[in-house]
Every structure is written in C-alpha cells, then in structure tokens.
Design a protein around this motif. Structure first.
Motif, short mmCIF file in Angstrom:
data_model
loop_
_atom_site.label_atom_id
_atom_site.label_comp_id
_atom_site.label_asym_id
_atom_site.label_seq_id
_atom_site.Cartn_x
_atom_site.Cartn_y
_atom_site.Cartn_z
N UNK A 173 -6.42 8.41 -7.02
CA UNK A 173 -7.33 8.19 -6.01
C UNK A 173 -6.82 8.73 -4.47
N UNK A 174 -5.62 8.59 -4.54
CA UNK A 174 -4.97 9.34 -3.18
C UNK A 174 -4.37 7.90 -2.78
N UNK A 175 -3.73 8.29 -1.62
CA UNK A 175 -2.88 7.33 -0.79
C UNK A 175 -3.66 6.48 0.06
N UNK A 176 -3.54 5.07 0.44
CA UNK A 176 -4.07 4.19 1.25
C UNK A 176 -4.25 4.57 2.92
N UNK A 177 -3.08 5.19 3.17
CA UNK A 177 -3.23 5.71 4.63
C UNK A 177 -2.13 6.87 4.56
N UNK A 231 0.74 -1.28 0.11
CA UNK A 231 -0.26 -0.17 -0.13
C UNK A 231 0.80 1.24 0.03
N UNK A 232 0.18 2.32 -0.20
CA UNK A 232 1.03 3.82 -0.35
C UNK A 232 0.51 4.57 0.97
N UNK A 233 1.63 5.40 1.39
CA UNK A 233 1.40 6.17 2.53
C UNK A 233 1.77 7.42 2.14
N UNK A 234 1.31 8.53 2.83
CA UNK A 234 1.85 9.74 3.01
C UNK A 234 2.07 10.17 4.47
N UNK A 279 6.91 -3.71 3.85
CA UNK A 279 6.72 -3.70 2.47
C UNK A 279 5.77 -2.73 1.62
N UNK A 280 6.01 -1.41 2.09
CA UNK A 280 5.31 -0.41 1.63
C UNK A 280 5.47 -0.19 -0.07
N UNK A 281 4.57 0.28 -0.48
CA UNK A 281 4.74 0.69 -1.91
C UNK A 281 5.24 1.99 -1.79
N UNK A 282 4.74 3.20 -2.56
CA UNK A 282 5.20 4.31 -2.42
C UNK A 282 4.98 5.05 -1.05
#
Ligand SMILES: [Zn+2]
Length: 374
Positions: A258-262, A183-186, A205-208
């Motif tokens: 769509x935006x980040x997952x978290x 998943x992606x995070x900010x 194992x985060x994505x971006x």
C-alpha cells in the motif's frame, strides 16, 4: 561595558564578524552568555540567496523594526548571566536553550487568533532571533525574553541544548503529521532535518523507516542513525518486466504494498514530491519540511481519488522543545552524534559557513562556540 563579537549579515554573500555594543536587559528579559550555536541550512540560504526571513536591503521588519545588518544564529544554548527585575522563573547561572521565535507577546500586543489556539509559530507577527530580530546566537551574548528560555534538564549538556532547535523542527513535523506509534515512514533526504526526523521517529516508536540519500557519507550516517533501509534514488533498478523502476518505490513496496503511512520531504524537489506522494498509502500523509526554490507541479487527483493528504509545518512551539528536551534527558538516543564539528566564533566564516558549503555531505551539524579564541 565591553563590546560583543557578533556575526552579522549585511546582504547577499556579505557576512562579517563585528564588535557591537551590548543591548540593555529589560525587566522581562535575561542576558545569556552563549555556549554553542548551530549553523542551519536556512543560515546558508539567507547568506547565498535572496533572503526569505532576513529584512530586504533598506527595509525594516514590520514588527521587530530590525533592518540589515542582523546578527545571525538561531540554534543556541547558553548560561544566564543577568536577569531582568521582573523575571521570577529563571536565575543567573542557569543553563538554557532558546526557542528563538517571536510572536505577539514580544510586542506587548494581545494574542491573535493563532497565538490563542497555541500556534504562535504561524502568528502573522512571527519573527526570530538570529534572522530578523535584535540579537542572534553567533555572538558572545544575547538578550532574550525570559519566556523564550527553557532550562536544560539534568543530563542535557549545553552542546546538546544547541541541538534542541533543529530537533524541535523535526518533532513539530512528526507531531503535526499525526504520525502514530507503529506506523511506517519514508524520509526524503538525509540532511540535518531528515536525520533529526529519523532519530526522533525512534522515540515515537515508528515501524519501518526508509530514508533516501544520494551521497555516500550521509547514507552511512543514516544507517548509523537507525534507518531500516537507505536508498539512493539515483540508482535505477530494473523491475521484473525489464522496465526501470523507481528504487525508492521499489523499497517501499518491498515491505508494504500500500505504501508508507507518512512521507517527510526534507529535500523539496519535483522528483521528491513525485516519489514521496506516490510512496504514500491511500489516506496517508505527504509532509513538507523543505524550503522550496520554486513552485512545483502537482496532480491533485492523488489527493482527490486516494485521499492522500499534503501537509506542511514551520518551526515549532514551546511544547516541541519540551518534548525534545525530555527525549534528550532520557539518554536513549545518541543525539550528540549529529555534531560533526565545533568551531570557534572567530572562525565562523571559513570554518563554519564555508566548510558547510564546501563539504556539505561531511557534516550534519557544525556548532559555533563563542568565547573560544574569539
Ligand atoms: Zn499572534
């Protein structure tokens, strides 16, 4: 018995090194010679502002019965020098880090519902060494319950052990945000907790991962710590239509419409709430890990129409410490790069607290080292 040197909080902007009497080690406790103790943002907050955790002036903590002055410091590691008569799981000479949280067990009360479901961090009788219980890490030694200690695994030094607590905060945040591999995070803010989350997201194992930061020094650190993008939220960008765009949202949308997952908010401002919530995809999570100075405005239509979730998390449980120690022992991530200074306990006020307040951006984590020139 020799006296103990300890940093005590007396009230707002009043801290000093004192010589205090050692406390006895009870049957279910161990005595540690403290090796290192990190200074936390909450230590600075308790020192500069109206305390959130430390007892108010003239009042005692209802569970620990502790009142001011309190020994500070809750991010520590040390070596066991005395073992209570009923302790069988630890031995003298062992190196440990400490989960500083207190809960029902510490008052020999039966577990409450929260403790029973494995969430002692939200026990109504929660307290912590170093802020509102007897003893803290900015001292030569401390006596703690044996079940607060976690032996350091092979390859994890006492220095790294002192980082386990802030990393456990980050681990707990990622875990309770339901973050999934890929998943992606900010991450909003590249302070110690933001950077700890960034480092541990790699373990997950985060994505971006995008991180925001306004200071140049911390932006550089974030880059070194493996952020895919570091964005200064104050550098307004012009969009295609000539209108000013939020640079953080621009960055997020550059790789995901769509935006980040978290989003993890480690800053706690109105602007970070606005940006952070806007950056989350429909059904995603805005996770708060910041202490807020005041209430913020929130449009709950985001939660209603787009099913975004707003979550928060406090501290950690023993499980979080265990996972962090495992990540440390793997040696895959250079957690020691978080340490920006090691200062003797004798210099904790000017070399530790004041240095951190005056040169905040220069530091991720300052470790205090008792027994060194103290
Ligand atoms: Zn409880």
């Amino acid at each position: 018995m020799a006296t103990v040197t300890a940093l005590r909080l007396y009230g707002r902007e009043q801290i000093q090194l004192d010589r205090i009497e050692p406390v006895p080690c009870q049957a279910d406790e161990v005595r540690l010679r403290i090796a290192y103790c990190g200074i936390c943002g909450s230590d600075i907050h308790e020192y500069l502002s109206t305390p959130i955790f430390a007892p108010a002036s003239g009042k005692a903590n209802p569970w620990t019965k502790v009142s001011l002055p309190v020994v500070m410091g809750h991010e520590f590691s040390g070596t066991i020098v005395e073992v209570g008569s009923k302790v069988t799981d630890l031995r003298a000479g062992q190196e440990v880090c400490v989960n500083p949280s207190l809960d029902d067990r510490h008052y020999t009360l039966p577990d409450c519902s929260r403790c029973s479901e494995g969430k002692p961090n939200i026990c109504k009788r929660w307290a912590t060494y170093g802020l509102n219980a007897v003893g803290g890490g900015f001292a030569d030694e401390i006596v703690v319950k044996h079940f607060n200690c976690l032996p350091l695994p092979q390859g994890v030094s006492l220095k790294l052990g002192a980082l386990a607590e802030p990393l456990a905060v980050a681990w707990h945040s990622i875990r309770t945000s339901n973050f999934k591999k890929g998943q992606t995070a900010l991450v909003l803010g590249a302070g110690p907790i933001g950077l700890a989350i960034l480092l541990l997201l790699r373990t997950w194992g985060a994505g971006k991962v995008i991180i925001t930061e306004v200071t140049e020094q911390r932006s550089k650190q974030a880059k070194q710590f493996g952020a895919d993008m570091v964005v200064n939220p104050l550098e307004k960008a012009k969009g295609g239509d000539g209108q000013e765009q939020d640079p953080v949202l621009e960055a997020v949308h550059s790789f995901s419409e769509d935006g980040v997952d978290v989003t993890f908010d480690a800053t706690g401002l109105q602007s970070t709430l606005n940006t952070g919530l806007a950056a989350v995809r429909p059904g995603g999570v805005f996770f708060n890990v910041a202490i807020h100075e005041k209430p913020l405005l929130l449009n709950l239509n985001d939660v209603f129409i787009l099913e975004k979730k707003i979550l928060g998390g406090i501290c950690y449980t023993r499980e979080d410490f265990e996972q962090v120690l495992k990540a440390m022992a793997s040696g895959e991530i250079p957690f020691e790069d978080m340490i920006t200074a090691v200062v003797p306990l004798s210099d904790v006020v000017s070399g530790g607290f004041r240095e951190l307040m005056n040169n905040k951006a220069k530091h991720v984590k300052i470790l205090i080292q008792p027994g060194n020139g103290a």
